[in-house]
Enzyme design. Sequence first.
Site, short mmCIF file in Angstrom:
data_model
loop_
_atom_site.label_atom_id
_atom_site.label_comp_id
_atom_site.label_asym_id
_atom_site.label_seq_id
_atom_site.Cartn_x
_atom_site.Cartn_y
_atom_site.Cartn_z
N ILE A 1 0.88 -1.17 0.00
CA ILE A 1 0.00 0.00 0.00
C ILE A 1 0.92 1.22 0.00
O ILE A 1 1.91 1.25 0.74
CB ILE A 1 -0.98 0.00 1.20
CG1 ILE A 1 -1.95 1.19 1.12
CG2 ILE A 1 -0.25 -0.02 2.52
CD1 ILE A 1 -3.15 1.06 2.06
N ALA A 2 0.63 2.18 -0.85
CA ALA A 2 1.46 3.38 -0.90
C ALA A 2 0.66 4.53 -1.50
O ALA A 2 -0.23 4.32 -2.34
CB ALA A 2 2.72 3.14 -1.74
N GLU B 1 3.38 -7.62 6.53
CA GLU B 1 4.67 -7.33 7.16
C GLU B 1 4.98 -5.86 6.94
O GLU B 1 4.68 -5.33 5.88
CB GLU B 1 5.80 -8.13 6.49
CG GLU B 1 5.79 -9.60 6.77
CD GLU B 1 5.71 -10.38 5.48
OE1 GLU B 1 6.02 -9.83 4.41
OE2 GLU B 1 5.29 -11.55 5.54
N ASN C 1 8.61 1.88 10.43
CA ASN C 1 7.61 2.58 9.60
C ASN C 1 6.39 2.99 10.44
O ASN C 1 5.31 2.40 10.36
CB ASN C 1 7.20 1.68 8.42
CG ASN C 1 6.44 2.45 7.34
OD1 ASN C 1 5.93 3.55 7.60
ND2 ASN C 1 6.35 1.89 6.16
N TYR D 1 -2.27 0.69 10.12
CA TYR D 1 -2.77 -0.67 10.29
C TYR D 1 -3.49 -0.83 11.64
O TYR D 1 -4.54 -1.46 11.72
CB TYR D 1 -1.62 -1.68 10.18
CG TYR D 1 -0.91 -1.63 8.84
CD1 TYR D 1 -1.61 -1.45 7.66
CD2 TYR D 1 0.47 -1.74 8.76
CE1 TYR D 1 -0.96 -1.38 6.44
CE2 TYR D 1 1.14 -1.69 7.54
CZ TYR D 1 0.41 -1.49 6.38
OH TYR D 1 1.05 -1.44 5.18
C1 LIG Z 1 1.71 4.71 5.13
C2 LIG Z 1 1.01 5.51 3.99
C3 LIG Z 1 0.46 4.53 2.98
C4 LIG Z 1 -0.15 6.32 4.63
O1 LIG Z 1 -0.84 6.97 3.56
P1 LIG Z 1 -1.73 8.29 3.79
O2 LIG Z 1 -2.65 8.41 2.63
O3 LIG Z 1 -0.84 9.44 4.10
O4 LIG Z 1 -2.55 7.91 5.11
P2 LIG Z 1 -3.97 8.56 5.53
O5 LIG Z 1 -3.97 10.00 5.29
O6 LIG Z 1 -5.07 7.76 4.91
O7 LIG Z 1 -3.93 8.30 7.10
C5 LIG Z 1 -4.58 7.16 7.67
C6 LIG Z 1 -3.97 6.87 9.03
O8 LIG Z 1 -2.62 6.43 8.86
C7 LIG Z 1 -1.83 6.89 9.98
N1 LIG Z 1 -0.81 7.80 9.45
C8 LIG Z 1 -0.61 8.15 8.17
N2 LIG Z 1 0.47 8.94 8.06
C9 LIG Z 1 0.97 9.11 9.31
C10 LIG Z 1 2.09 9.80 9.84
N3 LIG Z 1 2.92 10.51 9.05
N4 LIG Z 1 2.33 9.72 11.17
C11 LIG Z 1 1.51 8.99 11.97
N5 LIG Z 1 0.42 8.31 11.52
C12 LIG Z 1 0.15 8.37 10.21
C13 LIG Z 1 -2.79 7.60 10.91
O9 LIG Z 1 -3.31 6.60 11.80
C14 LIG Z 1 -3.87 8.05 9.95
O10 LIG Z 1 -5.11 8.24 10.56
P3 LIG Z 1 -5.49 9.73 11.17
O11 LIG Z 1 -5.40 10.66 10.00
O12 LIG Z 1 -6.87 9.54 11.69
O13 LIG Z 1 -4.44 10.02 12.21
C15 LIG Z 1 1.99 6.53 3.34
O14 LIG Z 1 2.70 7.21 4.35
C16 LIG Z 1 2.99 5.90 2.38
O15 LIG Z 1 2.71 5.73 1.20
N6 LIG Z 1 4.18 5.54 2.89
C17 LIG Z 1 5.24 4.97 2.02
C18 LIG Z 1 4.89 3.57 1.60
C19 LIG Z 1 4.76 2.64 2.79
O16 LIG Z 1 5.56 2.69 3.74
N7 LIG Z 1 3.79 1.72 2.73
C20 LIG Z 1 3.56 0.72 3.74
C21 LIG Z 1 4.41 -0.46 3.47
S1 LIG Z 1 4.17 -1.74 4.70
#
Ligand SMILES: CC(C)(COP(=O)(O)OP(=O)(O)OC[C@H]1O[C@@H](n2cnc3c(N)ncnc32)[C@H](O)[C@@H]1OP(=O)(O)O)[C@@H](O)C(=O)NCCC(=O)NCCS
Length: 140
Positions: free
Chosen positions: A65-66, A99, A104, A111
Amino acid sequence: MLIRNATTEDIPAIAMLETACFSDPWPEDYIGRRLDKMLVAEQDGAFLGYAALASVLDEGSLDSIAVVPEHRRQGAADALLAAMIRRGRERDLSFITLEVRASNGPAIALYKKHGFAQVGRRSNYYEYPREDAILMTLVL
Ligand SMILES: CC(C)(COP(=O)(O)OP(=O)(O)OC[C@H]1O[C@@H](n2cnc3c(N)ncnc32)[C@H](O)[C@@H]1OP(=O)(O)O)[C@@H](O)C(=O)NCCC(=O)NCCS
């Protein structure tokens, strides 16, 4: 925001995001063979991100997921993961595992927010850089 099935037109954007996010990115041909397991988030025609859910019998695994960096913290991963969990329930999966790198924090918080709990840890599972994996499971 629209959550929809991935198509061949999404392959370059998914591959570019994989390369931006991960040290072992999926190549385009691999993505092409797994499109039926992927959902894409888009807004006003712009690609925001994707997620991939594989399954064997009743076991699901969230393989990726990204979200594109400039579109993070706008709920795209929330929407993608909620849609994948719905898909898992519709397909009668018993659970979804995943995993994640131990460092991260954003992904682990995502999750946990969706009900995944830590069930284990694999030492030195990842390379470049070497790091433990946290294993998480959501029982459906
Ligand atoms: C992890 C990732 C997918 C989150 O995507 P996102 O669209 O920014 O997330 P959302 O805006 O939908 O946030 C959903 C929840 O995720 C968590 N979250 C997302 N970014 C966060 C941050 N920087 N710090 C803390 N919590 C975070 C929070 O629980 C958030 O809920 P909230 O807004 O009610 O606090 C994004 O940071 C990403 O693409 N990271 C790089 C790829 C990666 O590491 N993927 C996972 C591999 S296992």
